[in-house]
Motif scaffolding. Sequence first.
Motif, PDB file in Angstrom:
ATOM      1  N   GLN A  46       0.863  -1.187   0.000  1.00  0.00           N
ATOM      2  CA  GLN A  46       0.000   0.000   0.000  1.00  0.00           C
ATOM      3  C   GLN A  46       0.895   1.231   0.000  1.00  0.00           C
ATOM      4  N   ILE A  75      -3.427   2.089  -3.475  1.00  0.00           N
ATOM      5  CA  ILE A  75      -3.186   3.493  -3.140  1.00  0.00           C
ATOM      6  C   ILE A  75      -4.045   3.878  -1.946  1.00  0.00           C
ATOM      7  N   ASN A  76      -3.452   4.468  -0.964  1.00  0.00           N
ATOM      8  CA  ASN A  76      -4.189   4.877   0.225  1.00  0.00           C
ATOM      9  C   ASN A  76      -4.944   6.181  -0.033  1.00  0.00           C
ATOM     10  N   ASP A  77      -6.252   6.144   0.143  1.00  0.00           N
ATOM     11  CA  ASP A  77      -7.102   7.343   0.198  1.00  0.00           C
ATOM     12  C   ASP A  77      -7.388   8.034  -1.135  1.00  0.00           C
ATOM     13  N   ASP A  78      -6.575   7.821  -2.163  1.00  0.00           N
ATOM     14  CA  ASP A  78      -6.617   8.673  -3.352  1.00  0.00           C
ATOM     15  C   ASP A  78      -7.174   7.905  -4.562  1.00  0.00           C
ATOM     16  N   VAL A  79      -8.484   7.935  -4.731  1.00  0.00           N
ATOM     17  CA  VAL A  79      -9.129   7.227  -5.840  1.00  0.00           C
ATOM     18  C   VAL A  79      -8.709   7.831  -7.178  1.00  0.00           C
ATOM     19  N   ALA A  82      -5.268   6.605  -8.104  1.00  0.00           N
ATOM     20  CA  ALA A  82      -5.326   5.181  -8.442  1.00  0.00           C
ATOM     21  C   ALA A  82      -5.877   4.982  -9.853  1.00  0.00           C
ATOM     22  N   VAL A  90      -7.525   0.705  -4.261  1.00  0.00           N
ATOM     23  CA  VAL A  90      -7.484   1.825  -3.339  1.00  0.00           C
ATOM     24  C   VAL A  90      -7.946   1.350  -1.972  1.00  0.00           C
ATOM     25  N   HIS A  91      -7.430   2.014  -0.940  1.00  0.00           N
ATOM     26  CA  HIS A  91      -7.888   1.739   0.418  1.00  0.00           C
ATOM     27  C   HIS A  91      -8.610   2.968   0.943  1.00  0.00           C
ATOM     28  N   ASP A  96     -12.965   8.781   3.306  1.00  0.00           N
ATOM     29  CA  ASP A  96     -12.225   8.781   2.040  1.00  0.00           C
ATOM     30  C   ASP A  96     -13.051   8.458   0.815  1.00  0.00           C
ATOM     31  N   SER A 102     -16.074   4.707  -6.001  1.00  0.00           N
ATOM     32  CA  SER A 102     -14.713   4.244  -6.271  1.00  0.00           C
ATOM     33  C   SER A 102     -14.716   3.135  -7.307  1.00  0.00           C
TER      34      SER A 102
END
Length: 215
Positions: A46, A75-79, A82, A90-91, A96, A102
């Motif tokens: 991640q 990718i953390n938080d950033d759709v 990603a 994405v996470h 978020d 998403s």
Amino acid sequence: MTRGATAPTAFPEQGLYAITPEDLSAIDALLNAVSSAIAGGAAVIQYRCKNAAERRAGASPLLELCRKAGVPLIINDDVELAAQIGADGVHLGKDDGDIALSRRALGQHAIIGVSCYDSLERAMAAEQSGADYVAFGRFFPSRSKPHAPCAKPETLTEARRHIHLPIVAIGGITAANGANLLHAGAGLLAVIDGVFGSGDPKMAAARFQPLFRRG
């Protein structure tokens, strides 16, 4: 960049889920550390970077590295990012974004993970909304998120009974304390400092591997 034919097609049921730390922003250092973690057995990476410019700069090179290794990059938080680079997924935390939105942005084959903290109800709702995995934690004191609410191992046990998705445990996890979380019901252990906080991410990641073999 778009998803290529060599992109991973499924999120693993178990393994080490390595999360990059905030202080690993220089691209060469980032790539070297992640490459070492993968060599040590990390099954998922991640990318977590709060600085927007640094995040954009590092994302595509990191995706290329992960693709060559056959390891999913989340990718953390950033759709938006990603989708832009064609990352594997994405996470999402509680603030978020929406799973359905998403999914529309990333496509049907994208991996979408959701932070559920200590809430079985949130995890069940995430599964019904189309999430691909759920994450619980923190379970131990954590340098990266020292004020995050605590989660109970019993929540992992209940999640294993009621949820049919991969289950990730996060928060202060080490090779010394992770076995109990796997026994409680987690399939993956998400680790930041326990991998990247050492001088040798390969060796640090390798220390976790016997836990999964025993499981």
